[in-house]
Design an enzyme around this catalytic site. Structure first.
Site, PDB file in Angstrom:
ATOM      1  N   ASP A  13      31.274  64.798  63.558  1.00 11.85           N
ATOM      2  CA  ASP A  13      31.159  65.688  62.394  1.00 11.85           C
ATOM      3  C   ASP A  13      30.017  65.288  61.468  1.00 11.85           C
ATOM      4  O   ASP A  13      30.075  65.529  60.259  1.00 11.85           O
ATOM      5  CB  ASP A  13      32.473  65.729  61.581  1.00 11.85           C
ATOM      6  CG  ASP A  13      33.658  66.081  62.441  1.00 11.85           C
ATOM      7  OD1 ASP A  13      33.494  66.944  63.304  1.00 11.85           O
ATOM      8  OD2 ASP A  13      34.719  65.470  62.261  1.00 11.85           O
ATOM      9  N   GLU A  14      28.968  64.688  62.015  1.00  9.38           N
ATOM     10  CA  GLU A  14      27.854  64.234  61.172  1.00  9.38           C
ATOM     11  C   GLU A  14      26.895  65.381  60.826  1.00  9.38           C
ATOM     12  O   GLU A  14      25.965  65.185  60.038  1.00  9.38           O
ATOM     13  CB  GLU A  14      27.050  63.140  61.881  1.00  9.38           C
ATOM     14  CG  GLU A  14      27.815  61.855  62.165  1.00  9.38           C
ATOM     15  CD  GLU A  14      28.435  61.847  63.553  1.00  9.38           C
ATOM     16  OE1 GLU A  14      28.428  62.911  64.202  1.00  9.38           O
ATOM     17  OE2 GLU A  14      28.926  60.800  63.987  1.00  9.38           O
ATOM     18  N   GLY A  15      27.118  66.548  61.445  1.00 12.62           N
ATOM     19  CA  GLY A  15      26.184  67.659  61.229  1.00 12.62           C
ATOM     20  C   GLY A  15      25.133  67.701  62.337  1.00 12.62           C
ATOM     21  O   GLY A  15      24.027  68.179  62.131  1.00 12.62           O
ATOM     22  N   LYS A  16      25.516  67.230  63.529  1.00 13.24           N
ATOM     23  CA  LYS A  16      24.563  67.210  64.657  1.00 13.24           C
ATOM     24  C   LYS A  16      24.132  68.612  65.056  1.00 13.24           C
ATOM     25  O   LYS A  16      22.980  68.831  65.411  1.00 13.24           O
ATOM     26  CB  LYS A  16      25.181  66.517  65.881  1.00 13.24           C
ATOM     27  CG  LYS A  16      25.442  65.051  65.685  1.00 13.24           C
ATOM     28  CD  LYS A  16      26.068  64.440  66.915  1.00 13.24           C
ATOM     29  CE  LYS A  16      27.449  64.983  67.228  1.00 13.24           C
ATOM     30  NZ  LYS A  16      28.475  64.694  66.216  1.00 13.24           N
ATOM     31  N   ASN A  38      36.793  69.656  72.334  1.00 16.88           N
ATOM     32  CA  ASN A  38      37.219  68.895  71.149  1.00 16.88           C
ATOM     33  C   ASN A  38      36.122  68.924  70.081  1.00 16.88           C
ATOM     34  O   ASN A  38      36.377  68.744  68.902  1.00 16.88           O
ATOM     35  CB  ASN A  38      37.568  67.439  71.519  1.00 16.88           C
ATOM     36  CG  ASN A  38      36.535  66.760  72.399  1.00 16.88           C
ATOM     37  OD1 ASN A  38      35.622  67.398  72.897  1.00 16.88           O
ATOM     38  ND2 ASN A  38      36.688  65.463  72.594  1.00 16.88           N
ATOM     39  N   GLY A  40      33.180  70.478  67.626  1.00 11.91           N
ATOM     40  CA  GLY A  40      33.017  71.729  66.898  1.00 11.91           C
ATOM     41  C   GLY A  40      31.735  71.643  66.101  1.00 11.91           C
ATOM     42  O   GLY A  40      31.636  70.858  65.174  1.00 11.91           O
ATOM     43  N   HIS A  41      30.728  72.364  66.523  1.00  8.75           N
ATOM     44  CA  HIS A  41      29.449  72.332  65.820  1.00  8.75           C
ATOM     45  C   HIS A  41      29.272  73.612  65.020  1.00  8.75           C
ATOM     46  O   HIS A  41      29.344  74.705  65.573  1.00  8.75           O
ATOM     47  CB  HIS A  41      28.288  72.171  66.817  1.00  8.75           C
ATOM     48  CG  HIS A  41      28.295  70.824  67.477  1.00  8.75           C
ATOM     49  ND1 HIS A  41      27.699  70.584  68.697  1.00  8.75           N
ATOM     50  CD2 HIS A  41      28.824  69.655  67.076  1.00  8.75           C
ATOM     51  CE1 HIS A  41      27.873  69.304  68.998  1.00  8.75           C
ATOM     52  NE2 HIS A  41      28.547  68.730  68.046  1.00  8.75           N
ATOM     53  N   THR A 130      42.641  66.139  69.334  1.00  8.59           N
ATOM     54  CA  THR A 130      42.453  67.545  68.993  1.00  8.59           C
ATOM     55  C   THR A 130      43.403  68.435  69.802  1.00  8.59           C
ATOM     56  O   THR A 130      43.428  69.644  69.603  1.00  8.59           O
ATOM     57  CB  THR A 130      41.004  67.981  69.287  1.00  8.59           C
ATOM     58  OG1 THR A 130      40.735  67.746  70.677  1.00  8.59           O
ATOM     59  CG2 THR A 130      40.014  67.193  68.447  1.00  8.59           C
ATOM     60  N   ARG A 144      40.218  59.896  90.052  1.00  7.07           N
ATOM     61  CA  ARG A 144      39.740  60.625  91.251  1.00  7.07           C
ATOM     62  C   ARG A 144      40.739  61.681  91.723  1.00  7.07           C
ATOM     63  O   ARG A 144      40.978  61.866  92.901  1.00  7.07           O
ATOM     64  CB  ARG A 144      39.394  59.629  92.383  1.00  7.07           C
ATOM     65  CG  ARG A 144      38.207  58.779  91.986  1.00  7.07           C
ATOM     66  CD  ARG A 144      38.169  57.457  92.653  1.00  7.07           C
ATOM     67  NE  ARG A 144      39.287  56.640  92.225  1.00  7.07           N
ATOM     68  CZ  ARG A 144      39.465  55.388  92.595  1.00  7.07           C
ATOM     69  NH1 ARG A 144      38.606  54.820  93.405  1.00  7.07           N
ATOM     70  NH2 ARG A 144      40.497  54.705  92.169  1.00  7.07           N
ATOM     71  N   GLN A 224      30.819  64.447  69.305  1.00  8.73           N
ATOM     72  CA  GLN A 224      31.526  63.347  68.622  1.00  8.73           C
ATOM     73  C   GLN A 224      30.518  62.316  68.099  1.00  8.73           C
ATOM     74  O   GLN A 224      29.382  62.664  67.844  1.00  8.73           O
ATOM     75  CB  GLN A 224      32.568  62.697  69.561  1.00  8.73           C
ATOM     76  CG  GLN A 224      33.776  63.580  69.859  1.00  8.73           C
ATOM     77  CD  GLN A 224      33.558  64.542  70.999  1.00  8.73           C
ATOM     78  OE1 GLN A 224      32.959  64.199  71.998  1.00  8.73           O
ATOM     79  NE2 GLN A 224      34.041  65.743  70.855  1.00  8.73           N
ATOM     80  N   THR A 300      39.817  71.963  64.414  1.00  9.27           N
ATOM     81  CA  THR A 300      41.252  71.956  64.114  1.00  9.27           C
ATOM     82  C   THR A 300      41.568  72.413  62.688  1.00  9.27           C
ATOM     83  O   THR A 300      42.729  72.639  62.364  1.00  9.27           O
ATOM     84  CB  THR A 300      41.822  70.523  64.271  1.00  9.27           C
ATOM     85  OG1 THR A 300      41.110  69.674  63.367  1.00  9.27           O
ATOM     86  CG2 THR A 300      41.656  70.004  65.689  1.00  9.27           C
ATOM     87  N   LEU A 331      23.529  65.204  52.007  1.00  8.84           N
ATOM     88  CA  LEU A 331      23.197  64.413  50.809  1.00  8.84           C
ATOM     89  C   LEU A 331      23.690  65.137  49.557  1.00  8.84           C
ATOM     90  O   LEU A 331      24.151  64.518  48.596  1.00  8.84           O
ATOM     91  CB  LEU A 331      21.684  64.162  50.733  1.00  8.84           C
ATOM     92  CG  LEU A 331      21.262  63.247  49.593  1.00  8.84           C
ATOM     93  CD1 LEU A 331      21.781  61.825  49.813  1.00  8.84           C
ATOM     94  CD2 LEU A 331      19.742  63.224  49.412  1.00  8.84           C
TER      95      LEU A 331
HETATM   96  P1  IMP Z   1      40.372  63.867  71.609  1.00  6.31           P
HETATM   97  O1  IMP Z   1      38.914  63.811  71.844  1.00  6.31           O
HETATM   98  O2  IMP Z   1      40.886  65.267  71.378  1.00  6.31           O
HETATM   99  O3  IMP Z   1      41.154  63.148  72.666  1.00  6.31           O
HETATM  100  O4  IMP Z   1      40.698  63.086  70.224  1.00  6.31           O
HETATM  101  C1  IMP Z   1      40.514  61.671  70.107  1.00  6.31           C
HETATM  102  C2  IMP Z   1      40.007  61.327  68.721  1.00  6.31           C
HETATM  103  O5  IMP Z   1      38.685  61.805  68.574  1.00  6.31           O
HETATM  104  C3  IMP Z   1      40.812  61.943  67.575  1.00  6.31           C
HETATM  105  O6  IMP Z   1      40.798  61.059  66.470  1.00  6.31           O
HETATM  106  C4  IMP Z   1      40.010  63.194  67.236  1.00  6.31           C
HETATM  107  O7  IMP Z   1      40.232  63.616  65.911  1.00  6.31           O
HETATM  108  C5  IMP Z   1      38.604  62.669  67.436  1.00  6.31           C
HETATM  109  N1  IMP Z   1      37.628  63.714  67.758  1.00  6.31           N
HETATM  110  C6  IMP Z   1      37.436  64.339  68.920  1.00  6.31           C
HETATM  111  N2  IMP Z   1      36.432  65.221  68.845  1.00  6.31           N
HETATM  112  C7  IMP Z   1      35.937  65.127  67.603  1.00  6.31           C
HETATM  113  C8  IMP Z   1      34.839  65.758  66.921  1.00  6.31           C
HETATM  114  O8  IMP Z   1      34.103  66.593  67.456  1.00  6.31           O
HETATM  115  N3  IMP Z   1      34.662  65.393  65.631  1.00  6.31           N
HETATM  116  C9  IMP Z   1      35.415  64.450  65.024  1.00  6.31           C
HETATM  117  N4  IMP Z   1      36.431  63.836  65.620  1.00  6.31           N
HETATM  118  C10 IMP Z   1      36.696  64.163  66.898  1.00  6.31           C
END
Ligand code: IMP
Length: 423
Positions: A13-16, A38, A40-41, A130, A144, A224, A300, A331
């Site tokens: 979630d850094e704003g990539k 998982n 979300g951009h 997620t 596998r 991530q 989420t 910023l």
């Molecule tokens: P999973 O990737 O759904 O298995 O979640 C594992 C951990 O990674 C949890 O703490 C999620 O909230 C976190 N997570 C997964 N994807 C993201 C993302 O895109 N941004 C921030 N946290 C994430």
């Protein structure tokens, strides 16, 4: 030719998405190499908000080629939903501009159910996933026992393998108190998705190398962040893939020696979603940012945990990702503060640490060592040039460069494309 990896330096979630969107202008091919839906951009372009989960944000540029590489795990129904939403917003998506790796693994309905079942069984130790089936899909890959995207082009085999796996997982799912899989509707949904996605499936490693041979530039959009990496993150509170730069290579088939540039993206403060240690967490900053309507997850909708900038984490992230550049986003989130803190080191058992310890138990016990910076108390969101920023903001940024030993190259002062300043 110049191939660039954009990597998250914190917990995602850094704003990539926004930085990738900005850099895409000068690139030809945008590649996703790890993670799944998982991620979300959020990208805002000409006042329209686009949310991307699996599809590289390069898709918003009509002439760019987008690749979902072999390291990604793909939920076919989720991907079609995402495509439908984007198409509804006027985005063109076809096998001409989107290719999907035939060796990427599939996230199937039983993976999502298993994700919920395993989280339920973890009780108080739940990771806070997620719920997108990511962990179970990667576990099957490593075991596998996974299903790969090439099966989307072979429906009979896909159906057979799918039924077998639903059958073998159903008992555990039910015993965990999670709703059982409705076999017939799941199989039907997967087969329907397969038919629609089959034309997109190909060998994307070859597609990447063909583009490189033609002198094209590739941009790798990591999902991530470094501290969610399965090897380098705050294990076990991590995701199940390599979110760091190495993952861009294994997840695409493009070797390390063809990577020319690494841009690490971080916020001007720190956030995380889900469970796990967070040394600089600060409720007041969280309340301030949430009251501004910021820091709610794109996937989420969960409110993110917030805290001061942690230079210990950033220093390590810059090192293991081989980052030469920093892109600092959000910023403007700090505009209203009188005082801004940076954590420069940790204190643990009487020692000063420059890098994070390797276990969550030790990280949990670390005390942040802060230094204080005066706030600039000015709205930055309308600034057009870096040189016009107030001196106090510049000196905050300069200090981050010193502490991380990476050069600031891009600065985000708002969600829109034109609110990214080149330094
Ligand atoms: P999973 O990737 O759904 O298995 O979640 C594992 C951990 O990674 C949890 O703490 C999620 O909230 C976190 N997570 C997964 N994807 C993201 C993302 O895109 N941004 C921030 N946290 C994430």
């Amino acid at each position: 030719m110049s191939n660039t990896i954009v990597v998250g330096a914190q917990w995602g979630d850094e704003g990539k998405g926004k930085i990738v969107d900005f850099l895409t202008e000068k690139t030809d091919v945008v590649v996703r190499a790890a993670g799944g839906s998982n991620a979300g951009h959020t990208v805002i372009n000409n006042g329209t908000k686009y949310i991307l989960h699996l599809i590289p944000s390069g898709v918003l540029w009509r002439e760019k080629l987008c690749i979902i590489g072999n390291g990604v795990v793909i939920d076919p129904m989720g991907l079609l939903e995402e495509m439908a939403k984007l198409r509804g917003q006027g985005v063109h998506i076809s096998p001409q501009n989107l290719r999907i790796s035939e060796t990427a693994h599939l996230v199937m309905p039983y993976h999502k159910a298993l994700d919920r079942a395993r989280e339920a069984r973890r009780g108080a130790n739940a990771i806070g996933t997620t719920g997108r089936g990511i962990g179970p899909a990667y576990a099957d890959k490593v075991e596998r026992n996974g299903l790969r995207a090439i099966l989307l082009t072979r429906p009979q085999e896909l159906e057979k393998q799918l039924r077998l796996r639903i059958d073998s997982n159903q008992e555990f799912i039910v015993a965990s108190g999670v709703e059982p899989i409705d076999v017939e509707s799941s199989v039907a949904a997967v087969l329907k998705a397969a038919e629609e996605l089959a034309p997109f499936i190909c060998n994307t490693a070859v597609a990447c190398h063909e583009a490189i041979a033609q002198g094209k530039d590739l941009l790798f959009e990591s999902a991530q962040g470094t501290y969610l990496d399965i090897d380098h993150g705050t294990y076990p509170f991590v995701t199940s893939s390599n979110t760091t730069t190495g993952g861009a290579c294994t997840g695409s088939g493009v070797p390390p020696r063809l990577i020319n540039r690494v841009v690490a993206v971080c916020k001007a403060y720190t956030t995380r979603v889900g469970s796990g240690p967070f040394v600089t967490e600060n409720e007041e900053i969280g309340d301030m940012l949430h009251n501004m309507g910021r820091e709610f997850g794109a996937t989420t909708g969960r409110a993110r945990r917030c805290g001061w900038l942690d230079a210990v984490l950033l220093r390590y992230a810059v090192m293991i990702n081989g980052a030469d550049e920093l892109a600092i986003t959000n910023l403007d989130g700090l505009d209203g503060l009188d005082e801004i803190k940076i954590c420069t080191a940790y204190r643990l058992d009487g020692q000063t640490l420059q890098y994070p310890p390797s276990t969550v138990e030790d990280l949990e016990r670390c005390e942040p060592i802060y230094e204080s910076h005066p706030g600039w108390k000015q709205d930055l969101s309308g600034m057009k040039r870096f040189c016009d920023l107030p001196e106090k903001a510049k000196s905050y940024l300069k200090r981050i460069e010193e502490l991380t030993k990476a050069r600031l190259s891009l600065l985000g002062i708002g969600p829109a494309r034109e609110q990214t300043l080149v330094v």
